[in-house]
Scaffold this motif. Sequence first.
Motif, PDB file in Angstrom:
ATOM      1  N   SER A 270       0.828  -1.210   0.000  1.00  0.00           N
ATOM      2  CA  SER A 270       0.000   0.000   0.000  1.00  0.00           C
ATOM      3  C   SER A 270       0.860   1.257   0.000  1.00  0.00           C
ATOM      4  O   SER A 270       1.984   1.256   0.524  1.00  0.00           O
ATOM      5  CB  SER A 270      -0.924   0.019   1.233  1.00  0.00           C
ATOM      6  N   SER A 271       0.320   2.311  -0.594  1.00  0.00           N
ATOM      7  CA  SER A 271       0.956   3.640  -0.591  1.00  0.00           C
ATOM      8  C   SER A 271       2.418   3.558  -1.015  1.00  0.00           C
ATOM      9  O   SER A 271       3.335   3.902  -0.275  1.00  0.00           O
ATOM     10  CB  SER A 271       0.841   4.280   0.797  1.00  0.00           C
ATOM     11  N   ILE A 272       2.629   3.118  -2.250  1.00  0.00           N
ATOM     12  CA  ILE A 272       3.991   2.903  -2.742  1.00  0.00           C
ATOM     13  C   ILE A 272       4.539   4.109  -3.501  1.00  0.00           C
ATOM     14  O   ILE A 272       5.655   4.061  -4.014  1.00  0.00           O
ATOM     15  CB  ILE A 272       4.060   1.650  -3.638  1.00  0.00           C
ATOM     16  N   GLU A 273       3.773   5.205  -3.582  1.00  0.00           N
ATOM     17  CA  GLU A 273       4.274   6.392  -4.268  1.00  0.00           C
ATOM     18  C   GLU A 273       5.515   6.922  -3.553  1.00  0.00           C
ATOM     19  O   GLU A 273       5.618   6.853  -2.330  1.00  0.00           O
ATOM     20  CB  GLU A 273       3.192   7.473  -4.356  1.00  0.00           C
ATOM     21  N   ASP A 274       6.467   7.456  -4.312  1.00  0.00           N
ATOM     22  CA  ASP A 274       7.745   7.893  -3.743  1.00  0.00           C
ATOM     23  C   ASP A 274       7.597   9.121  -2.850  1.00  0.00           C
ATOM     24  O   ASP A 274       8.330   9.276  -1.871  1.00  0.00           O
ATOM     25  CB  ASP A 274       8.749   8.193  -4.864  1.00  0.00           C
ATOM     26  N   LEU A 275       6.681  10.009  -3.186  1.00  0.00           N
ATOM     27  CA  LEU A 275       6.477  11.221  -2.400  1.00  0.00           C
ATOM     28  C   LEU A 275       5.125  11.163  -1.700  1.00  0.00           C
ATOM     29  O   LEU A 275       4.095  10.907  -2.337  1.00  0.00           O
ATOM     30  CB  LEU A 275       6.557  12.468  -3.295  1.00  0.00           C
ATOM     31  N   ALA A 276       5.122  11.434  -0.398  1.00  0.00           N
ATOM     32  CA  ALA A 276       3.902  11.296   0.401  1.00  0.00           C
ATOM     33  C   ALA A 276       2.823  12.301   0.000  1.00  0.00           C
ATOM     34  O   ALA A 276       1.637  12.049   0.197  1.00  0.00           O
ATOM     35  CB  ALA A 276       4.225  11.453   1.887  1.00  0.00           C
ATOM     36  N   ASN A 277       3.233  13.443  -0.570  1.00  0.00           N
ATOM     37  CA  ASN A 277       2.247  14.460  -0.949  1.00  0.00           C
ATOM     38  C   ASN A 277       1.921  14.416  -2.438  1.00  0.00           C
ATOM     39  O   ASN A 277       1.520  15.417  -3.037  1.00  0.00           O
ATOM     40  CB  ASN A 277       2.747  15.858  -0.569  1.00  0.00           C
TER      41      ASN A 277
END
Length: 380
Positions: A270-277
Amino acid sequence: MSDDKQLDEIASLNTLDQLRKAIDQVDGKIHNLLNYRARLAERVAEVKLAELKAETGEADLSKVMFYRPEREAQVLQKVIDRNTGPLPDKTVAHLFREIMSACLALEKPMEVAYLGPEGTFTQAAAMKHFGHGVIAMPQPEIANVFAQVESGQCNYGVVPVENSTEGMVNHTLDNFIDSPLKICGEVALRIELHLLVCEGASAQTVKTICAHRQALAQCRQWLDNNWPGVERLAVSSNAEAARMAKDDPTIAAVAGDIAAEKYGLMKLASSIEDLANNTTRFLIIGREDVPAGGNDKTSLIISAHNKPGALLHLLTPFEQAGISLTRIDTRPSRTQNWAYLFFVEFEGHQQEPRVKAVLDNLIEQSVMLKVLGSYPAAVL
């Protein structure tokens, strides 16, 4: 009832039975008020139709403008401004968004084109902006979204324009160059990406990871660290990747929650995007100009003369007028080598005198200037 009186009344309720009865009473009042608001919306439709008939002699619903972007933005902002909690501002605004959407559908159901297939973030953006009272129509390409709105088959369209990680969506900018459509709204969507597989699949069965090229770029570092050497395949959309993974345990899709739910996929991560925003901004396109609403933005495309300092000369009038620029992007001209078009966004509405003065100045200095629209800044 004031907040203090509400708190005093709540404090006097000492048993679960008393509290539950009070909640039931409030629910009844809310329900009655919702129906009252819905009847008012129906009456709005009747009055608008009567006014059209008085002006033109026709009573054609298709010619009545029911959706008013500036009005809806003002209502949502008022909801946020008057909220005193304990529900968060955005939560209350989303509730009112759905109420407004359902009531508007009583006046006239709207058809909204979006970049499909079902399960894309563009669909999620359409639902966030318009609510679930609209008829959402998936389209295979951005150009098809423009075509559906231009032809009148759909009332509005939703297209991605920029991502906080990967920048502008060039296909959208290119379609604006020749299109008569106007920008009439914007919506920002937090992008959470997951690694999705079908039931029965596992890390051992996956041979290929599929997603739209932008999604692959947005989680490149995570994939490099956790899935090195596994083939990555760019496809037309994250939803298409999810559809491919639905029946194939050798494929993992990078997509969001709406795709996972649509295609019944499980999350390997889950939530594998490199940038949290990680956020994508979408534009709402329509056929009509939007009146000023008090908190507006304007977008335009401009082509400068090919000479030193051309861009500086185009930007100076904004500084002199005290107008804040929110975006500048460059696209190659399709009619002349080494010439460029500038996509410019700024705060303010084209009907404002100071904005109009700047636009008049730019017309004199530019080869081409096209105002794409003035529209309410995103509230949600």
